[in-house]
Design an enzyme around this catalytic site. Structure first.
Site, PDB file in Angstrom:
ATOM      1  N   ASP A 196       0.842  -1.206   0.000  1.00 47.71           N
ATOM      2  CA  ASP A 196       0.000   0.000   0.000  1.00 47.71           C
ATOM      3  C   ASP A 196       0.878   1.259   0.000  1.00 47.71           C
ATOM      4  O   ASP A 196       0.570   2.249  -0.659  1.00 47.71           O
ATOM      5  CB  ASP A 196      -0.924  -0.003   1.228  1.00 47.71           C
ATOM      6  CG  ASP A 196      -1.818  -1.235   1.256  1.00 47.71           C
ATOM      7  OD1 ASP A 196      -2.344  -1.597   0.196  1.00 47.71           O
ATOM      8  OD2 ASP A 196      -1.960  -1.841   2.340  1.00 47.71           O
ATOM      9  N   HIS A 223      -5.516  -3.575   5.602  1.00 47.38           N
ATOM     10  CA  HIS A 223      -5.163  -3.876   4.224  1.00 47.38           C
ATOM     11  C   HIS A 223      -6.365  -4.444   3.465  1.00 47.38           C
ATOM     12  O   HIS A 223      -6.373  -5.597   3.056  1.00 47.38           O
ATOM     13  CB  HIS A 223      -3.968  -4.856   4.179  1.00 47.38           C
ATOM     14  CG  HIS A 223      -3.597  -5.226   2.773  1.00 47.38           C
ATOM     15  ND1 HIS A 223      -3.048  -4.326   1.883  1.00 47.38           N
ATOM     16  CD2 HIS A 223      -3.731  -6.382   2.082  1.00 47.38           C
ATOM     17  CE1 HIS A 223      -2.851  -4.923   0.722  1.00 47.38           C
ATOM     18  NE2 HIS A 223      -3.265  -6.173   0.808  1.00 47.38           N
TER      19      HIS A 223
HETATM   20  P1  NAD Z   1      -0.284 -18.334  -5.416  1.00 47.26           P
HETATM   21  O1  NAD Z   1      -1.467 -19.230  -5.498  1.00 47.26           O
HETATM   22  O2  NAD Z   1       0.441 -18.005  -6.664  1.00 47.26           O
HETATM   23  O3  NAD Z   1       0.787 -18.941  -4.402  1.00 47.26           O
HETATM   24  C1  NAD Z   1       0.427 -19.363  -3.138  1.00 47.26           C
HETATM   25  C2  NAD Z   1       1.342 -20.523  -2.752  1.00 47.26           C
HETATM   26  O4  NAD Z   1       0.974 -20.946  -1.454  1.00 47.26           O
HETATM   27  C3  NAD Z   1       1.195 -21.748  -3.687  1.00 47.26           C
HETATM   28  O5  NAD Z   1       2.472 -22.124  -4.186  1.00 47.26           O
HETATM   29  C4  NAD Z   1       0.627 -22.819  -2.781  1.00 47.26           C
HETATM   30  O6  NAD Z   1       1.086 -24.124  -3.070  1.00 47.26           O
HETATM   31  C5  NAD Z   1       1.143 -22.341  -1.425  1.00 47.26           C
HETATM   32  N1  NAD Z   1       0.436 -22.945  -0.308  1.00 47.26           N
HETATM   33  C6  NAD Z   1      -0.867 -23.236  -0.158  1.00 47.26           C
HETATM   34  N2  NAD Z   1      -1.083 -23.836   1.016  1.00 47.26           N
HETATM   35  C7  NAD Z   1       0.114 -23.896   1.643  1.00 47.26           C
HETATM   36  C8  NAD Z   1       0.550 -24.388   2.887  1.00 47.26           C
HETATM   37  N3  NAD Z   1      -0.290 -24.960   3.748  1.00 47.26           N
HETATM   38  N4  NAD Z   1       1.850 -24.300   3.186  1.00 47.26           N
HETATM   39  C9  NAD Z   1       2.723 -23.712   2.343  1.00 47.26           C
HETATM   40  N5  NAD Z   1       2.377 -23.242   1.143  1.00 47.26           N
HETATM   41  C10 NAD Z   1       1.091 -23.333   0.808  1.00 47.26           C
HETATM   42  O7  NAD Z   1      -0.765 -16.998  -4.682  1.00 47.26           O
HETATM   43  P2  NAD Z   1       0.032 -15.606  -4.564  1.00 47.26           P
HETATM   44  O8  NAD Z   1      -0.308 -14.752  -5.711  1.00 47.26           O
HETATM   45  O9  NAD Z   1       1.450 -15.896  -4.263  1.00 47.26           O
HETATM   46  O10 NAD Z   1      -0.687 -14.955  -3.266  1.00 47.26           O
HETATM   47  C11 NAD Z   1      -0.536 -15.522  -2.014  1.00 47.26           C
HETATM   48  C12 NAD Z   1      -1.326 -14.769  -0.952  1.00 47.26           C
HETATM   49  O11 NAD Z   1      -0.807 -13.445  -0.797  1.00 47.26           O
HETATM   50  C13 NAD Z   1      -2.800 -14.580  -1.284  1.00 47.26           C
HETATM   51  O12 NAD Z   1      -3.557 -14.808  -0.132  1.00 47.26           O
HETATM   52  C14 NAD Z   1      -2.901 -13.138  -1.698  1.00 47.26           C
HETATM   53  O13 NAD Z   1      -4.183 -12.602  -1.510  1.00 47.26           O
HETATM   54  C15 NAD Z   1      -1.888 -12.521  -0.777  1.00 47.26           C
HETATM   55  N6  NAD Z   1      -1.393 -11.191  -1.171  1.00 47.26           N
HETATM   56  C16 NAD Z   1      -1.199 -10.273  -0.186  1.00 47.26           C
HETATM   57  C17 NAD Z   1      -0.712  -9.019  -0.482  1.00 47.26           C
HETATM   58  C18 NAD Z   1      -0.472  -8.015   0.606  1.00 47.26           C
HETATM   59  O14 NAD Z   1      -0.295  -6.830   0.300  1.00 47.26           O
HETATM   60  N7  NAD Z   1      -0.400  -8.394   1.859  1.00 47.26           N
HETATM   61  C19 NAD Z   1      -0.424  -8.686  -1.810  1.00 47.26           C
HETATM   62  C20 NAD Z   1      -0.623  -9.627  -2.794  1.00 47.26           C
HETATM   63  C21 NAD Z   1      -1.131 -10.893  -2.474  1.00 47.26           C
HETATM   64  C1  LMR Z   2      -3.054  -6.476  -3.011  1.00 47.85           C
HETATM   65  O1  LMR Z   2      -3.270  -5.448  -2.374  1.00 47.85           O
HETATM   66  O2  LMR Z   2      -2.603  -6.451  -4.173  1.00 47.85           O
HETATM   67  C2  LMR Z   2      -3.281  -7.804  -2.366  1.00 47.85           C
HETATM   68  O3  LMR Z   2      -3.916  -7.677  -1.134  1.00 47.85           O
HETATM   69  C3  LMR Z   2      -3.961  -8.792  -3.250  1.00 47.85           C
HETATM   70  C4  LMR Z   2      -5.406  -8.495  -3.508  1.00 47.85           C
HETATM   71  O4  LMR Z   2      -6.205  -9.432  -3.459  1.00 47.85           O
HETATM   72  O5  LMR Z   2      -5.743  -7.354  -3.790  1.00 47.85           O
END
Ligand code: NAD
Ligand code: LMR
Length: 359
Positions: A196, A223
């Site tokens: 953010d 967030h």
């Molecule tokens: P993705 O599906 O590409 O990757 C997630 C990974 O987690 C996969 O490789 C999966 O196998 C793994 N996984 C699932 N269960 C698991 C477990 N029990 N132990 C270990 N690994 C496990 O998803 P992504 O795009 O990498 O996003 C991941 C998360 O991050 C989502 O929840 C998304 O919303 C979040 N996210 C948060 C922010 C933020 O600003 N905080 C920003 C972007 C995404």
């Molecule tokens: C973001 O801010 O990009 C993450 O929290 C992923 C989402 O679902 O928006």
């Protein structure tokens, strides 16, 4: 002619190589400076083991790469339910100091976590168009809960950076798991809201036509949607902004995640910008652990600066995690109203997280 052509291709290649070097230098510089503008200890610094849980995923892979490039990391453990041996083998060929190991499946989680100073959790499912972050709760709450149980068992003193959504609930989930295990230390648990901040800096600099490198501003609250509150009144360098500009940039920052989800059209959410933001925050945590002074970042943490029990604000990082949760500073009427408006939603998300672990 052929000679002239190959000479041009050679020149192009050299030019490309030079540009790569410049880019990597910039990435290194950005990572070691971050927003806290501090240097990094580099070689000869303390040994630091970092684990990425969810390391084979969209965020996990580029975040693993950035951690492998960090001069602050000596050991990098990559854990996922599958796929990590390949990712680890690939990354291990990068000629930087961190020793990389891959761990796959629950049976190897303990080994991945043992000895960790910092655990970063991007494990879980991402959004698809039309979903809210809360729609991810059903699956991700359980994932975060189980991973945190393992952290409590294998590296109870590690700092924990939670990226998995919905962050507004997954951080309280982690806190509750650690409380039940008797290992909770509020100074060591962080929700990663750096993306953010990264977005708000980018949008502000673009709107005002100034170089983004010098821009900083706090983003407070939580967030998700209206709980994300960029404080443009505290942006540096200070630029005049109309009410309309502030409102537009605030909404764009709040909807930044959705903007990416829609652009990716079903293929996930922000991964590359998140990996960058996650690496910036992880490096700030490591700098704090290493005793560097004046390392300040925004993060969603247990907090008493408002009546909302978990709240994102600037925190000062130190050798034990959070050294100080900093206050909000002077808010404008627009910001005060936004703060009031978010309270109900944020408190409900926190309650959901706590109840999920208690039931
Ligand atoms: P993705 O599906 O590409 O990757 C997630 C990974 O987690 C996969 O490789 C999966 O196998 C793994 N996984 C699932 N269960 C698991 C477990 N029990 N132990 C270990 N690994 C496990 O998803 P992504 O795009 O990498 O996003 C991941 C998360 O991050 C989502 O929840 C998304 O919303 C979040 N996210 C948060 C922010 C933020 O600003 N905080 C920003 C972007 C995404
Ligand atoms: C973001 O801010 O990009 C993450 O929290 C992923 C989402 O679902 O928006």
């Amino acid at each position: 002619m052929a000679r002239a052509l190959s000479f041009t291709a050679g020149q192009l290649f050299l030019r490309q190589q030079a540009m790569h070097v410049v880019c990597w230098r910039q990435i290194h510089r950005c990572m070691s400076q971050g927003s806290s503008r501090g240097g990094s200890p580099g070689k000869g610094g303390p040994k630091r083991k970092v684990a990425v849980l969810g390391a084979a995923g969209g965020i996990g892979q580029p975040l693993g790469l950035l951690m492998k490039l960090s001069p602050l990391v000596t050991d990098l453990a990559l854990f996922d339910i599958a796929g990590t041996p390949g990712v680890a083998c690939d990354l291990s060929h990068v000629n930087t100091q961190a020793k990389v190991e891959g761990f796959a499946g629950d049976g190897e989680l303990g080994k991945a976590l043992t000895g960790c100073d910092l655990v970063i959790i991007p494990a879980g499912v991402p959004r698809k168009p039309g979903m809210t972050r809360d729609d991810l709760f059903k699956i991700n709450a359980g994932i975060v809960k189980n991973l945190c149980k393992a952290i409590a068992e294998h590296c109870p003193k590690a700092l924990v950076n939670i990226i998995s959504n919905p962050v507004n609930s997954t951080v309280p989930i982690a806190a509750e798991v650690f409380k039940q295990a008797g290992t909770y230390d509020k100074a060591k648990l962080f929700g990663v809201t750096t993306l953010d901040v990264v977005r708000a800096r980018t949008f502000y600099a673009a709107k005002k036509g100034i170089p983004v490198e010098g821009v900083d501003l706090p983003v407070v609250g939580g967030h998700a949607g209206i709980t994300i509150l960029p404080l443009f009144s505290q942006a540096t360098p200070k630029m005049d902004m109309t009410e309309k500009e502030i409102d537009t940039l605030t909404k764009r920052t709040q909807d930044g995640g959705t903007e990416v989800v829609q652009a990716k059209a079903g293929k996930g959410s922000a991964t590359l910008s998140m990996a960058y933001a996650g690496a910036l925050f992880a490096e700030a945590c490591l700098k704090g652990l290493n005793g560097q002074k004046n390392v300040i970042e925004c993060s969603y943490v247990e907090s008493t600066i408002t009546d909302i029990p978990f709240f994102s604000s600037k925190v000062r990082l130190g050798p034990k995690g959070i050294a100080e949760v900093l206050g909000l500073g002077k808010l404008t009427a627009y910001e005060k109203k936004a703060l009031d408006d978010m309270a109900k939603e944020l408190k409900a998300s926190i309650r959901n997280g706590i109840e999920f672990v208690k039931k």
